[in-house]
Design a protein around this motif. Sequence first.
Motif, PDB file in Angstrom:
ATOM      1  N   PHE A 432     -40.314  92.649   9.717  1.00  0.00           N
ATOM      2  CA  PHE A 432     -39.915  92.165   8.396  1.00  0.00           C
ATOM      3  C   PHE A 432     -39.804  90.640   8.342  1.00  0.00           C
ATOM      4  N   GLN A 433     -40.333  89.969   9.358  1.00  0.00           N
ATOM      5  CA  GLN A 433     -40.297  88.517   9.364  1.00  0.00           C
ATOM      6  C   GLN A 433     -41.446  87.943   8.538  1.00  0.00           C
ATOM      7  N   MET A 434     -41.146  86.919   7.754  1.00  0.00           N
ATOM      8  CA  MET A 434     -42.147  86.255   6.918  1.00  0.00           C
ATOM      9  C   MET A 434     -42.194  84.773   7.249  1.00  0.00           C
ATOM     10  N   GLU A 435     -43.354  84.152   7.044  1.00  0.00           N
ATOM     11  CA  GLU A 435     -43.507  82.711   7.201  1.00  0.00           C
ATOM     12  C   GLU A 435     -43.506  82.082   5.813  1.00  0.00           C
ATOM     13  N   GLN A 436     -42.453  81.337   5.555  1.00  0.00           N
ATOM     14  CA  GLN A 436     -42.225  80.756   4.233  1.00  0.00           C
ATOM     15  C   GLN A 436     -42.403  79.237   4.316  1.00  0.00           C
ATOM     16  N   SER A 437     -43.083  78.661   3.352  1.00  0.00           N
ATOM     17  CA  SER A 437     -43.282  77.209   3.329  1.00  0.00           C
ATOM     18  C   SER A 437     -42.964  76.666   1.939  1.00  0.00           C
ATOM     19  N   TYR A 438     -42.681  75.354   1.900  1.00  0.00           N
ATOM     20  CA  TYR A 438     -42.356  74.694   0.633  1.00  0.00           C
ATOM     21  C   TYR A 438     -43.277  73.493   0.453  1.00  0.00           C
ATOM     22  N   THR A 439     -43.701  73.270  -0.779  1.00  0.00           N
ATOM     23  CA  THR A 439     -44.461  72.078  -1.152  1.00  0.00           C
ATOM     24  C   THR A 439     -43.706  71.358  -2.256  1.00  0.00           C
ATOM     25  N   THR A 440     -43.397  70.087  -2.013  1.00  0.00           N
ATOM     26  CA  THR A 440     -42.674  69.289  -3.007  1.00  0.00           C
ATOM     27  C   THR A 440     -43.616  68.241  -3.598  1.00  0.00           C
ATOM     28  N   ARG A 441     -43.730  68.238  -4.915  1.00  0.00           N
ATOM     29  CA  ARG A 441     -44.590  67.273  -5.611  1.00  0.00           C
ATOM     30  C   ARG A 441     -43.708  66.299  -6.386  1.00  0.00           C
ATOM     31  N   TYR A 442     -43.792  65.035  -5.999  1.00  0.00           N
ATOM     32  CA  TYR A 442     -43.014  63.983  -6.645  1.00  0.00           C
ATOM     33  C   TYR A 442     -43.824  63.446  -7.823  1.00  0.00           C
ATOM     34  N   GLU A 443     -43.273  63.614  -9.031  1.00  0.00           N
ATOM     35  CA  GLU A 443     -44.030  63.315 -10.245  1.00  0.00           C
ATOM     36  C   GLU A 443     -44.353  61.827 -10.388  1.00  0.00           C
ATOM     37  N   PRO A 444     -43.371  60.886 -10.360  1.00  0.00           N
ATOM     38  CA  PRO A 444     -43.741  59.479 -10.580  1.00  0.00           C
ATOM     39  C   PRO A 444     -44.650  58.935  -9.488  1.00  0.00           C
ATOM     40  N   ALA A 445     -44.373  59.339  -8.257  1.00  0.00           N
ATOM     41  CA  ALA A 445     -45.166  58.803  -7.145  1.00  0.00           C
ATOM     42  C   ALA A 445     -46.497  59.521  -7.007  1.00  0.00           C
ATOM     43  N   ASN A 446     -46.601  60.707  -7.653  1.00  0.00           N
ATOM     44  CA  ASN A 446     -47.847  61.475  -7.652  1.00  0.00           C
ATOM     45  C   ASN A 446     -48.340  61.773  -6.230  1.00  0.00           C
ATOM     46  N   PHE A 447     -47.437  62.270  -5.403  1.00  0.00           N
ATOM     47  CA  PHE A 447     -47.875  62.722  -4.078  1.00  0.00           C
ATOM     48  C   PHE A 447     -47.095  63.983  -3.716  1.00  0.00           C
ATOM     49  N   GLU A 448     -47.620  64.707  -2.734  1.00  0.00           N
ATOM     50  CA  GLU A 448     -47.021  65.971  -2.307  1.00  0.00           C
ATOM     51  C   GLU A 448     -46.572  65.872  -0.860  1.00  0.00           C
ATOM     52  N   LEU A 450     -45.705  68.614   2.232  1.00  0.00           N
ATOM     53  CA  LEU A 450     -45.715  70.008   2.674  1.00  0.00           C
ATOM     54  C   LEU A 450     -44.748  70.167   3.842  1.00  0.00           C
ATOM     55  N   TYR A 451     -43.759  71.028   3.656  1.00  0.00           N
ATOM     56  CA  TYR A 451     -42.791  71.264   4.717  1.00  0.00           C
ATOM     57  C   TYR A 451     -43.322  72.355   5.650  1.00  0.00           C
ATOM     58  N   PRO A 452     -43.035  72.258   6.947  1.00  0.00           N
ATOM     59  CA  PRO A 452     -43.559  73.252   7.902  1.00  0.00           C
ATOM     60  C   PRO A 452     -43.071  74.658   7.578  1.00  0.00           C
ATOM     61  N   GLU A 453     -43.891  75.629   7.976  1.00  0.00           N
ATOM     62  CA  GLU A 453     -43.508  77.020   7.751  1.00  0.00           C
ATOM     63  C   GLU A 453     -42.308  77.388   8.594  1.00  0.00           C
ATOM     64  N   ALA A 494     -39.004  65.898  -9.293  1.00  0.00           N
ATOM     65  CA  ALA A 494     -39.969  66.571  -8.415  1.00  0.00           C
ATOM     66  C   ALA A 494     -39.984  68.054  -8.740  1.00  0.00           C
ATOM     67  N   HIS A 495     -41.045  68.713  -8.294  1.00  0.00           N
ATOM     68  CA  HIS A 495     -41.169  70.162  -8.428  1.00  0.00           C
ATOM     69  C   HIS A 495     -41.424  70.746  -7.045  1.00  0.00           C
ATOM     70  N   GLN A 496     -40.685  71.799  -6.730  1.00  0.00           N
ATOM     71  CA  GLN A 496     -40.810  72.442  -5.417  1.00  0.00           C
ATOM     72  C   GLN A 496     -41.412  73.834  -5.609  1.00  0.00           C
ATOM     73  N   THR A 497     -42.441  74.125  -4.808  1.00  0.00           N
ATOM     74  CA  THR A 497     -43.134  75.408  -4.888  1.00  0.00           C
ATOM     75  C   THR A 497     -43.004  76.136  -3.566  1.00  0.00           C
ATOM     76  N   SER A 498     -42.623  77.416  -3.625  1.00  0.00           N
ATOM     77  CA  SER A 498     -42.503  78.243  -2.427  1.00  0.00           C
ATOM     78  C   SER A 498     -43.742  79.109  -2.289  1.00  0.00           C
ATOM     79  N   SER A 499     -44.071  79.426  -1.052  1.00  0.00           N
ATOM     80  CA  SER A 499     -45.238  80.287  -0.807  1.00  0.00           C
ATOM     81  C   SER A 499     -45.035  81.063   0.478  1.00  0.00           C
TER      82      SER A 499
END
Length: 625
Positions: A432-448, A450-453, A494-499
Motif C-alpha cells: 500500500f506504499q505510494m510514491e507521491q511528489s509535489y510540483t510548485t509553480r511560482y506565478e510572478p517568477a514563472n518557474f517550477e 519539483l520536489y523529490p518523490e 504559487a500553485h502546488q500540484t500533487s501527483s
Amino acid sequence: RWCHHHHTRAYLLPVRLFGAIMVVHIRFRVHYGAGPSQHMCMVGSIPVLGSWSLDACRPMTAIEGGWWEADVPVFSRNSTEAACQDARTIIEVGYKYILFSGGAARWESGKDHHIALSLIQNTTMECEEQIIIVDTWGTLIGHVPRCTLDLRPCHGTPSPSVNTIYMIGGPDCMFPSETHRMLLVGEDTRTGAWSLDGPCVEMTPCAPLGSYQCTWMANIPWRPDEASAYKYVLCSKRNKAVLWEGGVNRTMLSTNTTPRSETGRFPPVLHMEGLFRVPETLRAPPDTIVTSDAHTGSHDHDYTLPEKNNFRVPSRSWLAHGYVGMINTFANCSINAVVQMLYHMAPFRDTIISRAEAKNESGLLSAGPVTLQLAAIFKELRDGCVAPSARRLVTTIGLAEDPHEFLGLLCYYIRDEHVAHTTEPDTALSLFQMEQSYTTRYEPANFERLYPEEKVCSLSLVVEGLPDLKSSFLHYLAPTPVDLSLDGVGPVQAHQTSSLSALPSVLVIHLKRSQYDPVAHKEVKVTQRFVYPTTFDPASLMPEMQQEHKGRRYQLFAVIAHSGVSSVASGHYYTFIHAHGAWYKFDDEHVTLSVQSEAVQANFGSMFDDQNNTTHAYMLVYKMD
C-alpha cells in the motif's frame, strides 16, 4: 397433540407396513444422580408415554452409574395386505423426563426432547426391532433433523458394527456451520486417538427449517457393547484456532446388548448429547516474547500478557463468528482498528509473521521489536480463540491520537527495522506504499520546482466543502494556491500540484475530518456528509495511468469509522471489514456480523448537522481487483 405445559407439538406418523408384524421398541436412557427417595418417569406425545399427562407417565428403572432406563414400544402394526420387499416407517415423538421427589414432580428444564426417525425395514420378516436413545437431562437441542436408520438384515457379517449418531447443538446462534467445523476426537484409533492429525470424525451440520440453532451429526461405526472416551473439538473456518470442550471426557457407554439373530445387526444407538461445553477459562499459552536489538543483537525486551493469573476467557465473538477481537487497554481503540485492518491483508500479515520468525547467522531473531510485537498479535488473531491486547505496541510506539497517525508511525518503524537488517525491498509495505511528489509553480517568477518523490502509506484527501470521494481525489490532483516566500523577493503567489507515480495494490485513503477553528482555538471535527463508492477507479481520473490500469478497479475492503462530535482525537474508532463475502464490524473485543448499509452508507454522515450526525468514515481501504 399439543403440550399445554410446554407449548410444543409432537406426533406419531405411522406408514402402513405390509404382510408382517413389526414392533419397534425404543430404550430411553438418561443420566441423573437421583437420591434414594426419588424416582424418574417419562411423559410424551404418544399414548404409551401418557399423552403429556402426569397421571399416565411411564416409570423408568434405575441402573448402575446413575442411569435411568425405560423400554417404550413406540410402534406396532399388523396388516394382511400384500407384502412388498421394503417399507419405511416414520416415527416422531416428543417427550420429557420428570423427577419425582416426595410426591412433587420436577419437570426437566429446557425444550422438549424430540426424535424423528425414518426406519427402513424388510417386511417379509416378522420381528421386533430395538433402538437405543441416550439422552442428556435438560438438553437445549429440541427438534433435531430426521434420522434414517436401516434395519434390514445384514448379509455376510454375523456381527457387524452399528452406525451410532451423535448430535450436539450451540446456544444463541454460536458456532454456526458457515464459520465453524465440529470434530469428534477420542481415545480409539477410529476417532483419532486423541490427535487432530488422526482420523477424527468430521461432524455434519444440520438444522430444522427456521431454526437459529445448528445441530451437528455424525454416523460412527461402533459396537454398542464397547466403551470409549471422547470429546468434541470446535474449529474456526475464519482462523486456525481450535477449542477442545471443557469438562470431563464423554464416554460411548456400553449398552450390554448382543446382535439380533434375525438381522445380524446391533440395535442402533442415538446419543442426544446436548450442548458443546465451552471452557470457562483457558490457560494462556507461553506468551513471553524476547526481541533482539536491531543493532547490537542483545535480548533486552521482555513482553508478557497483562491478563491476571495467566487465565483468559474464550472470546464470544470467536464462538459466534470465528473471528477474534482485541482488548481495549489505554484507550487504544484507534490502534485496534488499524491492527485488525492490517491483519486481514493476508500478504501483509504473512510477510510480517515470516519476517518475525527469521533468524540471523547467530540463530537469533533478526527482526526489530515493533515487527516482533505486531507479528505476535497477528499470530494470536490467527491461531487463538481469545482476544489479544495491543499493549505491547502501545509500550513501544506510544499512543496515537487517531488511526492515521498510528498507521504512519507503524509504517515508519517497520521500514526502519527492515532497512537495518537487509537491503531487499520491503514487500510488506509495498502493498500500500505510494510514491507521491509535489510540483510548485511560482506565478510572478514563472518557474517550477519539483520536489523529490516520497513514499507514503496513505493518501490524505480533503472532506470540507466536497461532496464525495471522486471530487476530493480530483481536488488532490488539481493545482492548489499557496502563499510562499522567496529569498530576495518576499511573499509570492504559487500553485502546488500533487501527483502519484504509481497506484498500489491496496489504496489507503485518509479523510481529513479535522480542521482548526479560529474561534474556538482548537481542532474540531468536520461532520459534513461525504459519499464514497464501493468500487473506485482512480486511474480513470489520471490520464497518464489510464492505459496501465485499464479495466482494473479498486473494491472497498475496509472502513475505519469514528464515532464522536467534538474532535477526532476523542470519541471512539472501530473497523468494518469485508471478508468471506460479508461485512464484519470489529469493535475492540466485539466482532459482529454487519451489512453493507451499516458499513458503508451509514458512515457517509448526515445531511443535517444535528445530534445524530456522529458517525463518519475516517479511513477507507480499497483493494485492487
